[in-house]
Design a protein around this motif. Structure first.
Motif, PDB file in Angstrom:
ATOM      1  N   HIS A  69       8.997 -12.746  -4.153  1.00  0.00           N
ATOM      2  CA  HIS A  69       9.015 -11.413  -4.774  1.00  0.00           C
ATOM      3  C   HIS A  69       7.876 -11.275  -5.786  1.00  0.00           C
ATOM      4  O   HIS A  69       7.191 -10.245  -5.831  1.00  0.00           O
ATOM      5  CB  HIS A  69      10.357 -11.156  -5.446  1.00  0.00           C
ATOM      6  N   LYS A  70       7.657 -12.308  -6.586  1.00  0.00           N
ATOM      7  CA  LYS A  70       6.575 -12.283  -7.578  1.00  0.00           C
ATOM      8  C   LYS A  70       5.222 -12.152  -6.884  1.00  0.00           C
ATOM      9  O   LYS A  70       4.387 -11.340  -7.299  1.00  0.00           O
ATOM     10  CB  LYS A  70       6.614 -13.554  -8.421  1.00  0.00           C
ATOM     11  N   ARG A  71       5.019 -12.936  -5.832  1.00  0.00           N
ATOM     12  CA  ARG A  71       3.746 -12.887  -5.106  1.00  0.00           C
ATOM     13  C   ARG A  71       3.532 -11.512  -4.476  1.00  0.00           C
ATOM     14  O   ARG A  71       2.441 -10.947  -4.529  1.00  0.00           O
ATOM     15  CB  ARG A  71       3.710 -13.989  -4.044  1.00  0.00           C
ATOM     16  N   ARG A  72       4.607 -10.943  -3.898  1.00  0.00           N
ATOM     17  CA  ARG A  72       4.492  -9.605  -3.299  1.00  0.00           C
ATOM     18  C   ARG A  72       4.198  -8.546  -4.363  1.00  0.00           C
ATOM     19  O   ARG A  72       3.414  -7.628  -4.129  1.00  0.00           O
ATOM     20  CB  ARG A  72       5.764  -9.250  -2.537  1.00  0.00           C
ATOM     21  N   SER A  73       4.816  -8.671  -5.522  1.00  0.00           N
ATOM     22  CA  SER A  73       4.573  -7.715  -6.608  1.00  0.00           C
ATOM     23  C   SER A  73       3.135  -7.788  -7.089  1.00  0.00           C
ATOM     24  O   SER A  73       2.500  -6.766  -7.349  1.00  0.00           O
ATOM     25  CB  SER A  73       5.517  -7.986  -7.779  1.00  0.00           C
ATOM     26  N   GLU A  74       2.620  -9.016  -7.237  1.00  0.00           N
ATOM     27  CA  GLU A  74       1.234  -9.185  -7.669  1.00  0.00           C
ATOM     28  C   GLU A  74       0.267  -8.623  -6.633  1.00  0.00           C
ATOM     29  O   GLU A  74      -0.742  -8.011  -6.982  1.00  0.00           O
ATOM     30  CB  GLU A  74       0.942 -10.662  -7.927  1.00  0.00           C
ATOM     31  N   GLU A  83       0.996  -6.238  -4.420  1.00  0.00           N
ATOM     32  CA  GLU A  83       1.182  -4.782  -4.403  1.00  0.00           C
ATOM     33  C   GLU A  83       0.407  -4.115  -5.544  1.00  0.00           C
ATOM     34  O   GLU A  83      -0.112  -3.005  -5.383  1.00  0.00           O
ATOM     35  CB  GLU A  83       2.673  -4.445  -4.516  1.00  0.00           C
ATOM     36  N   ALA A  84       0.293  -4.800  -6.670  1.00  0.00           N
ATOM     37  CA  ALA A  84      -0.427  -4.234  -7.816  1.00  0.00           C
ATOM     38  C   ALA A  84      -1.914  -4.071  -7.536  1.00  0.00           C
ATOM     39  O   ALA A  84      -2.586  -3.258  -8.175  1.00  0.00           O
ATOM     40  CB  ALA A  84      -0.226  -5.112  -9.048  1.00  0.00           C
ATOM     41  N   THR A  85      -2.440  -4.824  -6.580  1.00  0.00           N
ATOM     42  CA  THR A  85      -3.869  -4.733  -6.265  1.00  0.00           C
ATOM     43  C   THR A  85      -4.144  -3.809  -5.081  1.00  0.00           C
ATOM     44  O   THR A  85      -5.288  -3.669  -4.670  1.00  0.00           O
ATOM     45  CB  THR A  85      -4.445  -6.126  -5.942  1.00  0.00           C
ATOM     46  N   LYS A  86      -3.106  -3.190  -4.560  1.00  0.00           N
ATOM     47  CA  LYS A  86      -3.258  -2.318  -3.399  1.00  0.00           C
ATOM     48  C   LYS A  86      -4.093  -1.083  -3.773  1.00  0.00           C
ATOM     49  O   LYS A  86      -3.913  -0.480  -4.816  1.00  0.00           O
ATOM     50  CB  LYS A  86      -1.884  -1.871  -2.907  1.00  0.00           C
ATOM     51  N   VAL A  87      -4.990  -0.746  -2.888  1.00  0.00           N
ATOM     52  CA  VAL A  87      -5.834   0.425  -3.093  1.00  0.00           C
ATOM     53  C   VAL A  87      -5.486   1.448  -2.023  1.00  0.00           C
ATOM     54  O   VAL A  87      -5.451   1.127  -0.840  1.00  0.00           O
ATOM     55  CB  VAL A  87      -7.335   0.055  -2.998  1.00  0.00           C
ATOM     56  N   ASP A  88      -5.207   2.676  -2.438  1.00  0.00           N
ATOM     57  CA  ASP A  88      -4.932   3.748  -1.488  1.00  0.00           C
ATOM     58  C   ASP A  88      -6.216   4.557  -1.298  1.00  0.00           C
ATOM     59  O   ASP A  88      -6.768   5.112  -2.246  1.00  0.00           O
ATOM     60  CB  ASP A  88      -3.831   4.681  -2.011  1.00  0.00           C
ATOM     61  N   PHE A  89      -6.671   4.577  -0.072  1.00  0.00           N
ATOM     62  CA  PHE A  89      -7.847   5.357   0.253  1.00  0.00           C
ATOM     63  C   PHE A  89      -7.392   6.673   0.866  1.00  0.00           C
ATOM     64  O   PHE A  89      -6.485   6.711   1.679  1.00  0.00           O
ATOM     65  CB  PHE A  89      -8.729   4.606   1.261  1.00  0.00           C
ATOM     66  N   PHE A  90      -8.005   7.753   0.447  1.00  0.00           N
ATOM     67  CA  PHE A  90      -7.678   9.046   1.015  1.00  0.00           C
ATOM     68  C   PHE A  90      -8.937   9.877   1.057  1.00  0.00           C
ATOM     69  O   PHE A  90      -9.891   9.621   0.358  1.00  0.00           O
ATOM     70  CB  PHE A  90      -6.548   9.739   0.258  1.00  0.00           C
ATOM     71  N   THR A  91      -8.912  10.906   1.872  1.00  0.00           N
ATOM     72  CA  THR A  91     -10.054  11.789   2.009  1.00  0.00           C
ATOM     73  C   THR A  91      -9.709  13.126   1.385  1.00  0.00           C
ATOM     74  O   THR A  91      -8.648  13.674   1.623  1.00  0.00           O
ATOM     75  CB  THR A  91     -10.376  12.006   3.500  1.00  0.00           C
ATOM     76  N   MET A  92     -10.598  13.590   0.559  1.00  0.00           N
ATOM     77  CA  MET A  92     -10.389  14.909  -0.043  1.00  0.00           C
ATOM     78  C   MET A  92     -11.290  15.904   0.666  1.00  0.00           C
ATOM     79  O   MET A  92     -12.433  15.618   0.974  1.00  0.00           O
ATOM     80  CB  MET A  92     -10.768  14.886  -1.533  1.00  0.00           C
ATOM     81  N   MET A  93     -10.754  17.067   0.927  1.00  0.00           N
ATOM     82  CA  MET A  93     -11.563  18.146   1.506  1.00  0.00           C
ATOM     83  C   MET A  93     -12.086  18.988   0.358  1.00  0.00           C
ATOM     84  O   MET A  93     -11.361  19.329  -0.562  1.00  0.00           O
ATOM     85  CB  MET A  93     -10.729  19.034   2.418  1.00  0.00           C
ATOM     86  N   ARG A  94     -13.336  19.269   0.436  1.00  0.00           N
ATOM     87  CA  ARG A  94     -13.889  20.162  -0.578  1.00  0.00           C
ATOM     88  C   ARG A  94     -13.793  21.582  -0.066  1.00  0.00           C
ATOM     89  O   ARG A  94     -14.185  21.869   1.056  1.00  0.00           O
ATOM     90  CB  ARG A  94     -15.349  19.819  -0.864  1.00  0.00           C
ATOM     91  N   GLY A  95     -13.232  22.382  -0.820  1.00  0.00           N
ATOM     92  CA  GLY A  95     -13.072  23.763  -0.398  1.00  0.00           C
ATOM     93  C   GLY A  95     -14.038  24.671  -1.148  1.00  0.00           C
ATOM     94  O   GLY A  95     -14.627  24.303  -2.143  1.00  0.00           O
TER      95      GLY A  95
END
Length: 157
Positions: free
Chosen positions: A136-141, A143-155
């Motif tokens: 659990h500790k290893r998974r939490s550590e 998860e804390a480094t997870k980066v969410d990539f997303f695309t933004m549309m410019r309107g």
């Protein structure tokens, strides 16, 4: 004609496999302390080892792909017999001979009907809880480094 039912694994075999896994992953000092409490002055006769060797570590790409040889790892195995005539076996990663001998002794002690509950509660359950907490500790550590990539549309404003 009905198809034959698939054989169910023997629950005792599954329970022993779970216990042997816990003994093999336990810390050597924890096993030594637990043996002093539970094993007491039982005679433990060495049948084989402890002997150190190498095992091939295999992996699978993505967890489900074709198996491949990852490399070799040191392992120590031992077989012992208790005075009750139960035989225990263990194989642990690393070169710790005493840890392998103690893990085998606990396997043999687990097979003694009158001792099983004590070994399950004072050793197996404690080791499994410690492993779960570490996971659990290893998974939490991680998860804390997870980066969410997303695309933004410019309107257009």
């Amino acid at each position: 004609m009905s198809e034959p039912a698939s054989p169910e694994p023997d629950t005792r075999v599954v329970q022993r496999q779970r216990a042997v896994s816990a003994f093999a992953q336990a810390d050597g000092q924890f096993l030594a302390d637990a043996w002093r409490r539970l094993g007491g002055d039982r005679a433990v006769t060495t049948l084989r080892g402890p002997e150190v060797g190498l095992v091939m570590v295999r992996g699978r790409a993505g967890g489900g792909g074709a198996p491949f040889n990852l490399g070799e790892a040191s392992a120590t195995r031992a077989s012992v017999r208790l005075a009750e005539e139960t035989v225990g076996h263990a194989m642990v990663l690393g070169r710790d001979r005493e840890r392998a001998r103690l893990a085998a002794a606990f396997d043999a002690l687990w097979q003694v009907e009158s001792e099983r509950v004590a070994v399950e509660t004072e050793v197996v359950a404690v080791v499994e809880a410690a492993l779960a907490a570490e996971d659990h500790k290893r998974r939490s550590e991680t998860e804390a480094t997870k980066v969410d990539f997303f695309t933004m549309m410019r309107g257009e404003d």
